[in-house]
Design a protein around this motif. Structure first.
Motif, PDB file in Angstrom:
ATOM      1  N   ALA A 156       0.803  -1.378   0.075  1.00 42.36           N
ATOM      2  CA  ALA A 156      -0.206   0.000   0.052  1.00 42.36           C
ATOM      3  C   ALA A 156       0.903   1.276   0.084  1.00 42.36           C
ATOM      4  O   ALA A 156       0.469   2.290  -0.733  1.00 42.36           O
ATOM      5  N   ASP A 157       1.786   1.344   0.955  1.00 41.29           N
ATOM      6  CA  ASP A 157       2.557   2.730   0.828  1.00 41.29           C
ATOM      7  C   ASP A 157       3.894   2.793   0.151  1.00 41.29           C
ATOM      8  O   ASP A 157       4.342   3.868   0.078  1.00 41.29           O
ATOM      9  N   VAL A 158       4.295   1.553  -0.236  1.00 40.84           N
ATOM     10  CA  VAL A 158       5.497   1.437  -0.862  1.00 40.84           C
ATOM     11  C   VAL A 158       5.395   0.493  -2.081  1.00 40.84           C
ATOM     12  O   VAL A 158       5.986  -0.615  -2.156  1.00 40.84           O
ATOM     13  N   VAL A 159       4.479   1.123  -3.135  1.00 40.95           N
ATOM     14  CA  VAL A 159       4.228  -0.172  -4.221  1.00 40.95           C
ATOM     15  C   VAL A 159       5.597  -0.129  -5.258  1.00 40.95           C
ATOM     16  O   VAL A 159       5.499  -1.187  -5.899  1.00 40.95           O
ATOM     17  N   PHE A 160       6.222   0.746  -5.608  1.00 40.22           N
ATOM     18  CA  PHE A 160       7.502   0.790  -6.205  1.00 40.22           C
ATOM     19  C   PHE A 160       8.781   0.538  -5.353  1.00 40.22           C
ATOM     20  O   PHE A 160       8.990   1.457  -4.611  1.00 40.22           O
ATOM     21  N   GLY A 161       9.491  -0.349  -5.520  1.00 42.88           N
ATOM     22  CA  GLY A 161      10.670  -0.530  -5.025  1.00 42.88           C
ATOM     23  C   GLY A 161      11.696  -1.608  -5.481  1.00 42.88           C
ATOM     24  O   GLY A 161      11.451  -2.055  -6.639  1.00 42.88           O
ATOM     25  N   HIS A 162      12.706  -1.910  -4.769  1.00 42.07           N
ATOM     26  CA  HIS A 162      13.643  -2.942  -5.119  1.00 42.07           C
ATOM     27  C   HIS A 162      14.181  -3.532  -3.866  1.00 42.07           C
ATOM     28  O   HIS A 162      14.105  -3.100  -2.961  1.00 42.07           O
ATOM     29  N   VAL A 163      15.103  -4.516  -4.339  1.00 41.95           N
ATOM     30  CA  VAL A 163      15.463  -5.515  -3.269  1.00 41.95           C
ATOM     31  C   VAL A 163      17.132  -4.943  -2.960  1.00 41.95           C
ATOM     32  O   VAL A 163      17.867  -5.058  -3.757  1.00 41.95           O
ATOM     33  N   GLN A 164      17.381  -4.853  -1.496  1.00 43.45           N
ATOM     34  CA  GLN A 164      18.810  -4.537  -1.107  1.00 43.45           C
ATOM     35  C   GLN A 164      19.019  -5.538  -0.039  1.00 43.45           C
ATOM     36  O   GLN A 164      18.086  -5.981   0.731  1.00 43.45           O
ATOM     37  N   GLN A 165      20.383  -5.910  -0.099  1.00 45.12           N
ATOM     38  CA  GLN A 165      20.852  -6.730   0.909  1.00 45.12           C
ATOM     39  C   GLN A 165      20.934  -6.108   2.110  1.00 45.12           C
ATOM     40  O   GLN A 165      21.734  -4.787   1.999  1.00 45.12           O
ATOM     41  N   ASP A 166      20.352  -6.317   3.141  1.00 49.68           N
ATOM     42  CA  ASP A 166      20.398  -5.952   4.438  1.00 49.68           C
ATOM     43  C   ASP A 166      21.069  -6.702   5.441  1.00 49.68           C
ATOM     44  O   ASP A 166      20.450  -7.737   5.971  1.00 49.68           O
ATOM     45  N   GLY A 167      22.676  -6.691   5.460  1.00 44.09           N
ATOM     46  CA  GLY A 167      23.174  -7.648   6.027  1.00 44.09           C
ATOM     47  C   GLY A 167      23.263  -9.038   5.123  1.00 44.09           C
ATOM     48  O   GLY A 167      23.459  -8.859   4.080  1.00 44.09           O
ATOM     49  N   ALA A 168      22.914 -10.131   5.774  1.00 43.17           N
ATOM     50  CA  ALA A 168      22.767 -11.294   5.080  1.00 43.17           C
ATOM     51  C   ALA A 168      21.311 -11.566   4.486  1.00 43.17           C
ATOM     52  O   ALA A 168      21.257 -12.562   3.642  1.00 43.17           O
ATOM     53  N   ASP A 169      20.177 -10.708   4.701  1.00 42.67           N
ATOM     54  CA  ASP A 169      19.090 -10.642   4.249  1.00 42.67           C
ATOM     55  C   ASP A 169      18.534  -9.825   3.512  1.00 42.67           C
ATOM     56  O   ASP A 169      19.004  -8.662   3.260  1.00 42.67           O
TER      57      ASP A 169
END
Length: 120
Positions: free
Chosen positions: A99-112
């Motif tokens: 709902a609030d962030v419909v456009f995004g991408h994936v970043q590695q946050d540590g190992a996840d």
């Protein structure tokens, strides 16, 4: 319902996994429709019902109440593949369920992995 389907059948076209809808747009099907739109060296993946919450990006094995078969390992494997694709450079994701962030991408946050909004 059968009457409506029959009325629409002559105007409908079925697609299979990997089918090109028109130049730069392909559909992927794994229990839902997912669209991959490419152009200008970038890619947008509209993944709809594959993921219902950004927390599933962080935890692709987590099912939602809407998964037709939460134990279906192929669906979990698909989410893992999708998260990996969303982490590729030049790739943006879109999901109306976020709902609030419909456009995004994936970043590695540590190992996840973690869902991050697209910078304006």
């Amino acid at each position: 319902m059968a009457e409506q389907v029959a009325a629409l059948a002559p105007r409908a076209r079925t697609v299979t996994d990997g089918h090109g809808i028109f130049p730069g747009v392909r559909v992927h099907t794994v229990g839902h429709a997912e669209y991959v739109i490419t152009g200008g060296g970038r890619r947008l993946i509209a993944f709809g019902d594959a993921v219902h919450s950004p927390i599933q990006i962080d935890h692709p094995d987590w099912s939602s109440a809407f998964d037709h078969d939460p134990a279906l390992t192929a669906y979990h494997r698909h989410r893992h593949r999708l998260v990996a694709e969303l982490a590729e450079p030049g790739t943006i994701g879109f999901d109306v369920h976020f709902a609030d962030v419909v456009f995004g991408h994936v970043q590695q946050d540590g190992a996840d992995p973690a869902w991050r909004p697209v910078d304006a």
